[in-house]
Structure formats: structure tokens, C-alpha cells
Design a protein around this motif. Structure first.
Motif: not given
Length: 329
Positions: A251, A254, A257, A271
């Protein structure tokens, strides 16, 4: 004069000492890397041999050099587990020098039918033409579990010819969980009505984090498995269980996913950014090898093998050495 009865009593301890000395000519240990396995998952046993016979033991074709490593496995009803048809453990070429300790890792489920669910007891045996007796390891126990299905999707096999002549065949991806000690692990199972194509350990439950799964237009499955609250393991598998993608993502501004395009069925990873080993996450198998990496189909060492999370396809007998772990740990 010593009576026959007294003589027998005096000789009994000496006989026991001799028997113990004979038994100690080869010391054996049997261990498994886990106590619970998913049904159809490859099961490997580590057999450690210590040669205290005072001579080298070479295993060969000559009758004077013939030796065997065998297993006795019994189910919960004490029934003997049968060997798979034509399956024989080949020990030809194995050499145990005097005083040497060698660890052999054997794919037991390749040679014995351990497909049924239940609890098993297992012993290992070694014999050699130059040894006075057969030697047995201690007992070890393990369980074969069906796991608990937490996600499932049936897909068709794509018609890559474009002719549409072949009948559509269904195949199923299922994700199952299995508890081992304090941990809960996830497995991907690829199967149809006739065959199991792969049983792959894909990750561990991390708190309340949820995995993500999508299937693309070619019926390939894409997975995003949490490694920590901010790091994810991206995996993709084909219909035969072959791994086609293996990356770690983290992460940033963002969150990584999986996105499936409803127009064409393409699945993309959106992301986040690529995670760095040793900085963003720790590789649990750093500096270690698995049986999959060391063997190819012919039992020869692999060169530059990538550590793909796919079912081990090793065959025969393998000496993993000191710095090697069993697969799927």
C-alpha cells in the motif's frame, strides 16, 4: 557349579547389550514438516540415517549391495495403507559412509495412497544386505483433512481454436482453509469431476484482512493474499494449477486491488506499488531451498529455479542436505 537357570539369568543382560549394539548399527529418525495436510497435498517425510556399522553402505543393483527404505503406514482403523500401483522407492546410488549422517526427503504420498481423509501412523524401515537386521524409526502421526471451503467458482475451459467444436468442460477453483496449531492457512484447489490438478498453499490468515479472488476471460484465477495489513501477495494460476504470476505489492497512497473489466474479462492489479523483499516484508524462506527447486522431472538438480508456489513435481529420492526445508512449510 552354576545351574542352567542361573546361567540364563546371567547371560540375559549380555544378550540384551549385544542386541542393542546390533540395533545401533544404523540409527534412524523420521519426521514430517507438519502434522496436518490438505487432502491430495504432497506429503514429504524426512528420514535421517546415521551409519554406525563401521563400514560404508552402498545401495546398488548387486545382491550384495541391495538395500531398501520402506514405510509402514496405518490408518485410524489400523489398516495397512497400500502402495500405489508400480510405485517403488529407488535407493540405488545412495551411499552412507562409516559414521555419516544423511537426511533423505521422500515424497511419501507418491508411493503410498494417502488420499483418503483421516489420521495416519507411520514408521520408516531401512535394510541392507550387509546389515544383520532391519531397522525401524519411531512412530510419527499426521492427519489428512478436507479443510473448510471459503470460496469457490466453476469455470469453463476456453476454446482457443475458435471453432467451438469441443464440448464445454467445467473446472472448479476453490479456496479452503485449514487450521494448524494457532494458525489458519489457505489453499487453492483446482479440480474437475475426474481429477485434482493442484493443491497449493497460498497464504495464512492475517487478523481480519480479507483475500481477493477474480477469474479472467481465459479462466485463469488471480489472487491477492494479505501478508500484513499493508503488504499483499499477488498470485495467478492457470487451469492446470501452474503459477503464472507471483509478486508482492504494498500500500502506498492507494491500496492494491484486483479489477476485472466487465467488457472483456481482463483482470488487472491496480493501486499500490511493488513491495521490496527485506524492506517491506520478510521472505520466510530466504536462503533456503525446497524440493521443487532442487528437482526436475528426472530427479536432477534444477538450475536457477524460481520458487513458485506450485505443487511439487519431484520424483525419486532426494538428499536435501543441512540448509534445506521441506516444501510448503
Amino acid at each position: 557349579m552354576i545351574s542352567h537357570t542361573l546361567l540364563k539369568l546371567l547371560l540375559t543382560p549380555a544378550a540384551l547389550v549385544c542386541a542393542a549394539a546390533t540395533f545401533a548399527q544404523v540409527a534412524m529418525d523420521l519426521s514430517l514438516n507438519r502434522t496436518v495436510y490438505m487432502q491430495y497435498e504432497p506429503i514429504y517425510a524426512a528420514v535421517t540415517l546415521r551409519n554406525d556399522s563401521g563400514r560404508a553402505l552402498a545401495f546398488g543393483h548387486d545382491p550384495k549391495l541391495q538395500g531398501f527404505v520402506l514405510f509402514e503406514i496405518r490408518d485410524s482403523k489400523n489398516n495397512l495403507v497400500p502402495k500405489r500401483p508400480g510405485a517403488e522407492i529407488n535407493t540405488t546410488g545412495l551411499l552412507l559412509r562409516a559414521g555419516e549422517i544423511k537426511r533423505l526427503v521422500i515424497p511419501v504420498s507418491k508411493y503410498y495412497n494417502l488420499d483418503p481423509l483421516g489420521t495416519y501412523r507411520m514408521f520408516a524401515y531401512v535394510s541392507h544386505a550387509q546389515l544383520p537386521a532391519e531397522y525401524q524409526s519411531k512412530e510419527t502421526r499426521f492427519q489428512v483433512s478436507p479443510g473448510v471451503e471459503v470460496w469457490s467458482k466453476s469455470v469453463g475451459i476456453p476454446d482457443l481454436t475458435g471453432k467451438g467444436e469441443e464440448k464445454s468442460v467445467e473446472r472448479t477453483y476453490s479456496i479452503r482453509s485449514m487450521t494448524e496449531g494457532p494458525d489458519r492457512f489457505f489453499y487453492l484447489v483446482v479440480e474437475d469431476n475426474d481429477k485434482v490438478y493442484g493443491v497449493i498453499r497460498i497464504g495464512k490468515r492475517i487478523g481480519q484482512e480479507q483475500f481477493r479472488a477474480e477469474v479472467d476471460m481465459l479462466s485463469r484465477i488471480h489472487l491477492l493474499m494479505p501478508v500484513s495489513p499493508k503488504v499483499f501477495h499477488y498470485l495467478a494460476f492457470a487451469l492446470d494449477g501452474t503459477c503464472i504470476a507471483n509478486q508482492h505489492w504494498k500500500t502506498t497512497g492507494t491500496i492494491p486491488t484486483l479489477v476485472r473489466d466487465p467488457a472483456n474479462g481482463m483482470v488487472t492489479l491496480a493501486g499500490g506499488a511493488v513491495a521490496r523483499v527485506g524492506i517491506d516484508f520478510q521472505d520466510p524462506n530466504a536462503g533456503k531451498l525446497t524440493a521443487t527447486q532442487l528437482l526436475n522431472e528426472n530427479g536432477d538438480p534444477l538450475e536457477n529455479a524460481a520458487p513458485l508456489p506450485q505443487p511439487p513435481r519431484s520424483s525419486g529420492l532426494l538428499d536435501l542436505g543441512k540448509e534445506v526445508v521441506n516444501p510448503n512449510r
